[in-house]
Design an enzyme around this catalytic site. Structure first.
Site, mmCIF file in Angstrom:
data_model
loop_
_atom_site.group_PDB
_atom_site.id
_atom_site.type_symbol
_atom_site.label_atom_id
_atom_site.label_comp_id
_atom_site.label_asym_id
_atom_site.label_seq_id
_atom_site.Cartn_x
_atom_site.Cartn_y
_atom_site.Cartn_z
ATOM 1 N N ASN A 13 0.832 -1.206 0.000
ATOM 2 C CA ASN A 13 0.000 0.000 0.000
ATOM 3 C C ASN A 13 0.865 1.253 0.000
ATOM 4 O OD1 ASN A 13 -2.909 -0.352 -0.127
ATOM 5 N ND2 ASN A 13 -2.700 -1.588 1.727
ATOM 6 N N ASN A 102 -6.689 4.757 8.020
ATOM 7 C CA ASN A 102 -6.330 3.344 7.984
ATOM 8 C C ASN A 102 -7.151 2.669 6.894
ATOM 9 O OD1 ASN A 102 -5.048 0.921 8.896
ATOM 10 N ND2 ASN A 102 -6.951 0.343 9.906
ATOM 11 N N HIS A 104 -8.767 -1.182 6.003
ATOM 12 C CA HIS A 104 -9.068 -2.465 6.641
ATOM 13 C C HIS A 104 -9.625 -3.422 5.592
ATOM 14 C CE1 HIS A 104 -10.049 -5.230 9.853
ATOM 15 N NE2 HIS A 104 -11.244 -5.375 9.327
#
Length: 208
Positions: A13, A102, A104
């Protein structure tokens, strides 16, 4: 917009964020593991790195404070968690509330925590995907910003789901980061705003 990325592992990422050429600048990559390959990705892109090992600190609070001091030294505007495998203390989160993202690997609020791909297979869900959200003290519970989904096939395994969801992550995470950099995405008084309007539900990207 000055961005720091927190990593613990491979950093795929992180690579997607680097390759996206965001209007903000990734000025530092911080890892709790000296052998994280993500650090090499950062060095290859001439991005500063720092290693702060949680093993060097007596408790989570002192470890998080060391990270906080590094982020302050870098004069960071946005913190992006990209495979950072440490649960952050409420104190640390409060200091970066509304400035920390974030991603997930599930369609939150379903399947918070770990082993999401196996749990999806166990329950027989036909949809799976990923969610970008603001970070709050409660694990995987901050307001969701964007999601992308895939159809779960009968032939899918944990490995294939992980790979397919990763592809989604690499697409939507840079997009959300760019929204933050350009001011399209903001956080005000505990609420996400998109284009100056309260974000009522996560933005849905096309299914893959």
């Amino acid at each position: 917009m000055r961005i720091a990325v927190l990593v613990s592992g491979n950093g795929s990422n992180l690579q997607a964020l680097i390759d996206a050429n965001l209007s903000g600048q990734i000025i530092g990559v911080l890892s709790n593991k000296a052998d994280a390959y993500a650090l090499q990705r950062a060095k290859d892109a001439n991005i500063a790195t720092a290693v702060i090992s949680h093993k060097d600190y007596p408790n989570r609070e002192s470890f998080d404070d060391a990270m906080h001091q590094q982020l302050l030294a870098w004069q960071v505007d946005l913190v992006i968690l990209a495979g950072f495998m440490r649960i952050l203390t409420p104190s640390f989160v409060s200091k970066w509330q509304g400035k920390m993202l974030n991603i997930h690997p599930s369609l939150l609020p379903f399947y918070k925590g770990v082993n999401t791909h196996q749990r999806v297979l166990n329950t027989g869900d036909r949809l799976h995907g990923c969610t970008v959200h603001f970070v709050t003290a409660e694990l995987d519970a901050g307001q969701s910003i964007a999601q992308s989904a895939i159809q779960v096939g009968l032939q899918d395994s944990v490995t294939s789901l992980a790979q397919r969801v990763h592809e989604l992550e690499h697409f939507i995470y840079p997009q959300v980061a760019q929204w933050f950099c350009t001011g399209q995405l903001t956080w005000q008084n505990g609420q996400a705003y998109f284009n100056q309007k309260p974000l009522e539900r996560p933005i849905q990207f096309a299914q893959f």
